[in-house]
Design a protein around this motif. Structure first.
Motif, short mmCIF file in Angstrom:
data_model
loop_
_atom_site.label_atom_id
_atom_site.label_comp_id
_atom_site.label_asym_id
_atom_site.label_seq_id
_atom_site.Cartn_x
_atom_site.Cartn_y
_atom_site.Cartn_z
N ILE A 1 65.84 14.45 7.68
CA ILE A 1 66.22 15.10 8.64
C ILE A 1 66.45 16.57 8.36
CG2 ILE A 1 67.29 14.95 10.86
CD1 ILE A 1 67.19 12.26 10.98
N ARG A 2 65.89 17.72 8.70
CA ARG A 2 66.60 19.16 8.28
C ARG A 2 67.33 19.46 9.13
NH1 ARG A 2 65.52 22.77 5.05
NH2 ARG A 2 66.67 24.37 5.61
N GLY B 1 66.78 19.58 13.11
CA GLY B 1 66.47 18.10 14.13
C GLY B 1 65.25 17.90 13.76
N SER B 2 64.33 18.29 13.07
CA SER B 2 62.81 17.71 13.00
C SER B 2 62.18 16.87 11.71
CB SER B 2 61.29 19.21 12.77
OG SER B 2 62.39 19.81 11.43
N VAL B 3 62.01 15.59 12.52
CA VAL B 3 61.56 14.70 11.04
C VAL B 3 60.87 15.36 9.93
CG1 VAL B 3 60.67 12.65 10.42
CG2 VAL B 3 62.20 12.96 12.62
N LEU B 4 60.88 15.57 9.09
CA LEU B 4 59.68 16.18 7.53
C LEU B 4 59.15 15.14 7.15
CD1 LEU B 4 62.26 18.44 5.93
CD2 LEU B 4 60.83 18.76 7.96
N GLY C 1 57.56 15.50 12.21
CA GLY C 1 57.28 16.53 13.49
C GLY C 1 57.89 16.26 14.30
N SER C 2 58.75 14.36 14.20
CA SER C 2 59.37 14.34 15.72
C SER C 2 60.67 14.96 15.62
CB SER C 2 59.33 13.25 15.50
OG SER C 2 58.51 12.67 15.81
N GLN C 3 60.85 15.90 16.89
CA GLN C 3 62.22 16.42 16.64
C GLN C 3 63.54 15.75 17.63
OE1 GLN C 3 62.19 19.44 15.88
NE2 GLN C 3 64.16 19.92 16.60
N CYS D 1 68.90 18.96 3.82
CA CYS D 1 68.65 17.56 5.43
C CYS D 1 69.51 16.19 4.84
CB CYS D 1 67.25 17.35 4.71
SG CYS D 1 65.82 18.45 4.97
N GLY E 1 61.97 23.35 8.61
CA GLY E 1 61.71 23.70 9.46
C GLY E 1 62.88 23.92 10.58
N THR E 2 62.86 23.60 11.85
CA THR E 2 64.03 23.30 12.81
C THR E 2 64.76 22.24 12.87
OG1 THR E 2 61.99 23.92 13.98
CG2 THR E 2 63.80 23.90 15.57
#
Length: 300
Positions: free
Chosen positions: A263-264, A254-257, A297-299, A269, A251-252
């Protein structure tokens, strides 16, 4: 011995107390001036000033020691030695030379590694396996003086706060040993190799950098606790006080998985395990998410 003590934060207090408990005559305690702090911005004396006053020790809080009058007052105490522990002001040559045995510093690193203002935090951030504390004979250079005695400890997952407490107590004990028989602890020059510098922590550094690999981010969490590294979500800063490195989906950064606040990072992570919102108590990730949802999906 007749001792002038020079220190300001909580780190310094055990050193002052150890000198008193060992029976030395602490003729004066120097500290940085009281400052405004807390939500009410009340003027608050430093931890060293508060302890010295409680012990009935004469306190001095000059803004600088470059003034000739301040230097003369320092010399007039006729000290055998000055003991320095995180004082926070530069000592001019006139001050360094005034005590009969000079000035001894409690420095929280294994010199010559991490000379400077933030040795504990820098050791954690760099991934050092061990750190320690040394009793250094002060000279004009930045932490360049010879070392009389040294103690070591593994870092082993400790936070900056944990190491600060540990090295403060260790340094106090080492200082008492040196002063009990200073001739038995000759000053040994620092090696020429391995010099590194520990600049003061900038507030901007304490924001978690999720572009870095997860191991580095976890070191940020430990190295900046206290007060705590942080991320921002929905306009609010959230401090991360403890976290674990874990695997997770791509994932990007800072993205929440997932719903566990994984957090990625740039590589692998982290999963925070202890967090704190502004003006709130410390809580687990589950407790935080129940009152402050951060969906997958939150950044950050």
């Amino acid at each position: 011995m007749r001792i002038i003590f020079m220190g300001t934060p909580e780190f310094s207090v055990p050193v002052l107390q150890a000198l008193v408990d060992a029976g030395h005559d602490v003729v004066a305690s120097y500290s940085q001036p009281a400052r405004r702090s807390g939500r009410g911005k009340a003027v608050t004396p430093s931890p060293v000033q508060a302890r010295a006053e409680a012990l009935g020790i004469t306190v001095r809080t000059p803004l600088s020691l470059r003034d000739p009058e301040a230097q003369a007052e320092f010399a007039a105490f006729d000290a055998d030695v000055a003991v320095v522990a995180a004082y926070g002001l530069i000592l001019p040559r006139a001050v360094l030379d005034a005590p009969r045995l000079g000035c001894l510093n409690v420095h929280a690193s294994l010199l010559p590694r991490w000379r400077g203002a933030a040795p504990i935090q820098r050791a954690i951030l760099a991934g050092d396996i061990e750190t320690g504390v040394g009793i250094m004979q002060m000279e004009a250079g930045l932490d360049t003086g010879p070392v009389r005695l040294e103690g070591r400890t593994p870092i082993d997952g400790k936070t900056a706060g944990m190491l600060t407490d540990e090295l403060s107590v260790m340094g106090a004990a080492l200082m008492v040993r040196v002063l009990s028989d200073i001739d038995a602890h000759p000053a040994m020059d620092q090696p020429d190799d391995g010099v590194t510098y520990a600049p003061k922590i900038d507030k901007a550094e304490t924001r978690l950098d999720f572009m870095a690999d997860a191991v580095t981010v976890e070191r940020q969490v430990r190295g900046f606790n206290p007060p705590g590294a942080w991320f921002e979500f929905a306009g609010e800063r959230v401090r991360v006080l403890a976290a674990e490195v874990t695997e997770g989906a791509d994932g990007t950064p800072g993205s929440v998985l997932d719903d566990r606040l994984t957090i990625r990072c740039g590589d692998n992570c982290i999963r925070p395990t202890s967090l704190q919102r502004a003006a709130r108590g410390v809580m687990s990730a589950g407790e935080l998410l129940r009152g402050f949802p951060i969906p997958a999906g939150s950044q950050l």
